[in-house]
Motif scaffolding. Structure first.
Motif, PDB file in Angstrom:
ATOM      1  N   GLU A 151      15.480  -2.231  10.860  1.00 35.55           N
ATOM      2  CA  GLU A 151      15.759  -0.982  10.154  1.00 35.55           C
ATOM      3  C   GLU A 151      16.015  -1.233   8.672  1.00 35.55           C
ATOM      4  OE1 GLU A 151      16.469   3.135   9.539  1.00 35.55           O
ATOM      5  OE2 GLU A 151      15.368   1.954  11.037  1.00 35.55           O
ATOM      6  N   PHE A 152      16.689  -2.350   8.352  1.00 38.31           N
ATOM      7  CA  PHE A 152      16.914  -2.697   6.940  1.00 38.31           C
ATOM      8  C   PHE A 152      15.588  -2.934   6.235  1.00 38.31           C
ATOM      9  CE2 PHE A 152      17.091  -6.114   3.817  1.00 38.31           C
ATOM     10  CZ  PHE A 152      17.932  -5.561   2.869  1.00 38.31           C
ATOM     11  N   ASN A 153      14.671  -3.652   6.865  1.00 38.46           N
ATOM     12  CA  ASN A 153      13.368  -3.923   6.236  1.00 38.46           C
ATOM     13  C   ASN A 153      12.615  -2.630   5.935  1.00 38.46           C
ATOM     14  OD1 ASN A 153      13.815  -6.682   6.381  1.00 38.46           O
ATOM     15  ND2 ASN A 153      12.754  -6.912   8.350  1.00 38.46           N
ATOM     16  N   ARG A 154      12.684  -1.661   6.852  1.00 37.42           N
ATOM     17  CA  ARG A 154      12.001  -0.385   6.634  1.00 37.42           C
ATOM     18  C   ARG A 154      12.602   0.355   5.451  1.00 37.42           C
ATOM     19  NH1 ARG A 154      12.292   5.015   7.666  1.00 37.42           N
ATOM     20  NH2 ARG A 154      14.460   4.812   8.332  1.00 37.42           N
ATOM     21  N   ARG A 155      13.926   0.417   5.414  1.00 40.21           N
ATOM     22  CA  ARG A 155      14.589   1.205   4.366  1.00 40.21           C
ATOM     23  C   ARG A 155      14.480   0.540   3.001  1.00 40.21           C
ATOM     24  NH1 ARG A 155      19.874   4.426   6.642  1.00 40.21           N
ATOM     25  NH2 ARG A 155      19.057   4.959   8.704  1.00 40.21           N
ATOM     26  N   ILE A 156      14.605  -0.791   2.950  1.00 37.76           N
ATOM     27  CA  ILE A 156      14.571  -1.450   1.642  1.00 37.76           C
ATOM     28  C   ILE A 156      13.176  -1.371   1.041  1.00 37.76           C
ATOM     29  CG2 ILE A 156      14.001  -3.786   2.425  1.00 37.76           C
ATOM     30  CD1 ILE A 156      16.597  -2.837  -0.258  1.00 37.76           C
ATOM     31  N   LYS A 157      12.141  -1.382   1.898  1.00 35.57           N
ATOM     32  CA  LYS A 157      10.769  -1.242   1.374  1.00 35.57           C
ATOM     33  C   LYS A 157      10.577   0.135   0.732  1.00 35.57           C
ATOM     34  CE  LYS A 157       6.245  -1.799   0.933  1.00 35.57           C
ATOM     35  NZ  LYS A 157       5.877  -0.451   0.493  1.00 35.57           N
ATOM     36  N   ILE A 158      11.031   1.183   1.403  1.00 32.82           N
ATOM     37  CA  ILE A 158      10.895   2.537   0.851  1.00 32.82           C
ATOM     38  C   ILE A 158      11.731   2.682  -0.418  1.00 32.82           C
ATOM     39  CG2 ILE A 158      11.281   4.978   1.307  1.00 32.82           C
ATOM     40  CD1 ILE A 158      10.763   4.426   4.251  1.00 32.82           C
ATOM     41  N   ALA A 159      12.963   2.135  -0.386  1.00 32.56           N
ATOM     42  CA  ALA A 159      13.852   2.267  -1.546  1.00 32.56           C
ATOM     43  C   ALA A 159      13.291   1.533  -2.759  1.00 32.56           C
ATOM     44  CB  ALA A 159      15.236   1.731  -1.197  1.00 32.56           C
ATOM     45  N   MET A 160      12.716   0.352  -2.554  1.00 36.12           N
ATOM     46  CA  MET A 160      12.127  -0.385  -3.680  1.00 36.12           C
ATOM     47  C   MET A 160      10.913   0.349  -4.237  1.00 36.12           C
ATOM     48  SD  MET A 160      13.902  -3.007  -4.471  1.00 36.12           S
ATOM     49  CE  MET A 160      15.137  -4.169  -3.845  1.00 36.12           C
ATOM     50  N   ASP A 161      10.122   0.953  -3.365  1.00 40.84           N
ATOM     51  CA  ASP A 161       8.975   1.726  -3.843  1.00 40.84           C
ATOM     52  C   ASP A 161       9.433   2.930  -4.665  1.00 40.84           C
ATOM     53  OD1 ASP A 161       7.244   0.006  -2.635  1.00 40.84           O
ATOM     54  OD2 ASP A 161       6.963   1.237  -0.822  1.00 40.84           O
ATOM     55  N   GLN A 162      10.474   3.604  -4.199  1.00 38.73           N
ATOM     56  CA  GLN A 162      10.966   4.783  -4.918  1.00 38.73           C
ATOM     57  C   GLN A 162      11.589   4.415  -6.257  1.00 38.73           C
ATOM     58  OE1 GLN A 162      13.601   6.453  -1.988  1.00 38.73           O
ATOM     59  NE2 GLN A 162      11.964   7.617  -0.965  1.00 38.73           N
ATOM     60  N   ALA A 163      12.140   3.191  -6.357  1.00 38.24           N
ATOM     61  CA  ALA A 163      12.734   2.740  -7.626  1.00 38.24           C
ATOM     62  C   ALA A 163      11.726   2.013  -8.504  1.00 38.24           C
ATOM     63  CB  ALA A 163      13.928   1.832  -7.325  1.00 38.24           C
ATOM     64  N   SER A 164      10.448   1.959  -8.062  1.00 34.05           N
ATOM     65  CA  SER A 164       9.374   1.297  -8.832  1.00 34.05           C
ATOM     66  C   SER A 164       9.680  -0.176  -9.073  1.00 34.05           C
ATOM     67  CB  SER A 164       9.133   2.018 -10.166  1.00 34.05           C
ATOM     68  OG  SER A 164       8.739   3.363  -9.942  1.00 34.05           O
ATOM     69  N   ILE A 165      10.317  -0.793  -8.075  1.00 24.90           N
ATOM     70  CA  ILE A 165      10.593  -2.237  -8.133  1.00 24.90           C
ATOM     71  C   ILE A 165       9.618  -2.926  -7.186  1.00 24.90           C
ATOM     72  CG2 ILE A 165      12.297  -4.039  -7.693  1.00 24.90           C
ATOM     73  CD1 ILE A 165      14.477  -2.008  -8.332  1.00 24.90           C
ATOM     74  N   LYS A 166       8.831  -3.841  -7.746  1.00 25.54           N
ATOM     75  CA  LYS A 166       7.780  -4.471  -6.965  1.00 25.54           C
ATOM     76  C   LYS A 166       8.325  -5.615  -6.121  1.00 25.54           C
ATOM     77  CE  LYS A 166       3.882  -3.379 -10.019  1.00 25.54           C
ATOM     78  NZ  LYS A 166       2.744  -3.937 -10.792  1.00 25.54           N
ATOM     79  N   ILE A 167       7.896  -5.628  -4.867  1.00 28.24           N
ATOM     80  CA  ILE A 167       8.139  -6.785  -4.000  1.00 28.24           C
ATOM     81  C   ILE A 167       6.946  -7.703  -4.180  1.00 28.24           C
ATOM     82  CG2 ILE A 167       8.398  -7.547  -1.614  1.00 28.24           C
ATOM     83  CD1 ILE A 167       9.707  -4.888  -0.993  1.00 28.24           C
ATOM     84  N   PRO A 168       7.136  -8.924  -4.681  1.00 28.76           N
ATOM     85  CA  PRO A 168       6.003  -9.739  -5.144  1.00 28.76           C
ATOM     86  C   PRO A 168       5.155 -10.260  -3.989  1.00 28.76           C
ATOM     87  CG  PRO A 168       7.999 -11.042  -5.159  1.00 28.76           C
ATOM     88  CD  PRO A 168       8.419  -9.638  -4.809  1.00 28.76           C
ATOM     89  N   SER A 169       3.910 -10.510  -4.312  1.00 28.32           N
ATOM     90  CA  SER A 169       3.002 -11.225  -3.426  1.00 28.32           C
ATOM     91  C   SER A 169       2.835 -12.630  -3.989  1.00 28.32           C
ATOM     92  CB  SER A 169       1.650 -10.511  -3.360  1.00 28.32           C
ATOM     93  OG  SER A 169       1.113 -10.369  -4.664  1.00 28.32           O
ATOM     94  N   PRO A 170       2.415 -13.579  -3.153  1.00 23.93           N
ATOM     95  CA  PRO A 170       2.278 -14.955  -3.656  1.00 23.93           C
ATOM     96  C   PRO A 170       1.343 -15.031  -4.863  1.00 23.93           C
ATOM     97  CG  PRO A 170       2.112 -14.896  -1.260  1.00 23.93           C
ATOM     98  CD  PRO A 170       2.136 -13.471  -1.726  1.00 23.93           C
ATOM     99  N   GLN A 171       1.759 -15.810  -5.859  1.00 25.80           N
ATOM    100  CA  GLN A 171       0.992 -15.972  -7.093  1.00 25.80           C
ATOM    101  C   GLN A 171       0.485 -17.408  -7.192  1.00 25.80           C
ATOM    102  OE1 GLN A 171       3.365 -14.779 -10.424  1.00 25.80           O
ATOM    103  NE2 GLN A 171       3.898 -12.781  -9.533  1.00 25.80           N
ATOM    104  N   ARG A 172      -0.785 -17.562  -7.555  1.00 29.52           N
ATOM    105  CA  ARG A 172      -1.386 -18.884  -7.681  1.00 29.52           C
ATOM    106  C   ARG A 172      -2.233 -18.930  -8.961  1.00 29.52           C
ATOM    107  NH1 ARG A 172       1.879 -19.287  -4.505  1.00 29.52           N
ATOM    108  NH2 ARG A 172       1.806 -20.117  -2.356  1.00 29.52           N
TER     109      ARG A 172
END
Length: 402
Positions: free
Chosen positions: A326-347
């Motif tokens: 439930e935390f994973n679901r809510r934090i993903k939505i909250a980060m999207d609403q705050a325009s904070i990106k959850i990073p993807s691997p960078q190479r």
């Protein structure tokens, strides 16, 4: 005859004999019904029904006859003589063996009936785990005792010297014991597991530092049975268990982590993390699982792909899996609403020294979103579209990797 009954019935020994006769009669009745149940697939249904009524009548008449003999009423005539014959027959070897088998059958069924009436609480607590574990161990131990005692008494009734037989078995047992040291270790380890309540039926454990994991389905003095999340059953001898990691004892903890990109505002991300943590804690659906307020640890790692933020939730055992999802679901939505990106691997990719030609092509225009479509800022993180499951997540190394 009535005068004889009034004189004899006041004697305590008569009541003792009557009680013993009733127990033996019930044992024989159950023994006969068991035999008829065994023959039921091989005989006609009407014949089985008739045999049941005949057997019931035989047991009732025999009980009356033996009771007449126990009270000592010679004036009863046929019943008294029949009771004396039955009594003499039960004193023979074969009669004693039948009575012993019938009594053992009653004791076996009684142990099973009593164990089924012991129903642990629905809530997952150490008391429930201990009751569920000891229930199975005590039931199996009592049934083994019934079989051993019944076998010894039956052999003695048939004229076999059980004392000499036990002495021979003891000598054989000593010889076998040298080759069955692991079995002895299993029993000793199982005894201390139960005594110290290291784990029990219903616990989620990891054995020997991640070799095997699963839910404890059965525990006795010899083996521990684990059920993995994919349905695989692991049967582990207790002597082979060196270390045990219990994920469901007393309390559990959710390590709630989320990564954000290096371009994100860390202070804003921490506020979102705290807001979501308090939001779950104050939610009536989830608050009953919490044992303490969420602890916000802050920035815990500067990784190669992003910054790791962490919060800790102290919760009831075996509830950490559902709360974590439930935390994973809510934090993903909250980060999207705050325009904070959850990073993807960078190479970083190198194509050598030659120039790289890139050609841009205009693609077809995308159709406009339908009216009323929910955007990222319109997602409802307080209410999940599906009901969250309370089932557990796989432990490390539990599911085989393809």
């Amino acid at each position: 005859m009535w005068e004889e009954f009034q004189i004899q019935i006041v004697k305590p020994v008569v009541w003792f004999k009557l009680g013993l006769d009733i127990v033996i009669a019930y044992a024989l009745y159950r023994f006969g019904r068991l035999l008829l149940r065994t023959l039921e697939p091989h005989l006609d249904h009407r014949l089985i029904t008739a045999l049941r009524w005949v057997w019931t009548a035989v047991v009732v008449v025999s009980l009356l006859a033996v009771a007449t003999h126990a009270i000592y009423m010679p004036s009863a005539g046929f019943l008294f003589d029949l009771g004396q014959d039955i009594f003499n027959g039960l004193r023979n070897s074969s009669g004693q063996a039948i009575v012993i088998i019938a009594l053992a059958l009653i004791a076996w069924n009684l142990v099973g009936a009593i164990s089924r009436r012991i129903i642990p609480d629905d809530d997952f607590t150490r008391r429930t785990v201990r009751i569920q574990t000891l229930k199975g161990v005590i039931e199996s131990t009592l049934k083994v005792t019934i079989v051993v005692v019944g076998l010894i008494e039956g052999l003695q009734a048939l004229g076999v010297n059980a004392t000499g037989l036990l002495a021979g078995v003891s000598v054989l047992g000593i010889a076998v014991g040298f080759g069955a040291q692991n079995l002895v270790k299993d029993v000793f380890n199982g005894f201390f597991i139960l005594l110290e309540d290291q784990y029990g039926v219903g616990d989620v454990i990891t054995v020997n530092t991640g070799q095997l994991s699963g839910n404890v389905e059965n525990l006795n003095l010899r083996v521990t049975t684990l059920r993995a999340l994919d349905g695989t059953v692991h049967i582990v001898p207790n002597s082979q268990i060196n270390t045990v990691s219990v994920s469901s004892k007393d309390w559990s903890q959710v390590v709630a982590e989320v990564d954000v990109s290096y371009n994100a505002n860390i202070n804003s991300a921490l506020k979102v993390l705290e807001s979501v943590s308090q939001e779950i804690y104050q939610d009536a659906e989830w608050q009953r699982f919490f044992l303490d307020e969420p602890e916000i640890q802050g920035v815990t790692q500067l990784g190669p792909d992003g910054v790791t933020l962490r919060a800790l939730f102290k919760v009831q055992p075996k509830s950490q899996y559902a709360i974590g999802r439930e935390f994973n679901r809510r934090i993903k939505i909250a980060m999207d609403q705050a325009s904070i990106k959850i990073p993807s691997p960078q190479r970083n990719l190198s194509f050598g020294t030659s120039p790289l030609e890139i050609k841009l092509v205009r693609g077809p225009a995308q159709a406009p979103a339908p009216a009323g479509a929910a955007g990222l800022d319109q997602q409802d993180r307080l209410h999940s579209p599906i009901k969250s499951s309370l089932s557990r997540d796989p432990e490390e190394g539990e599911l085989p990797s393809d």
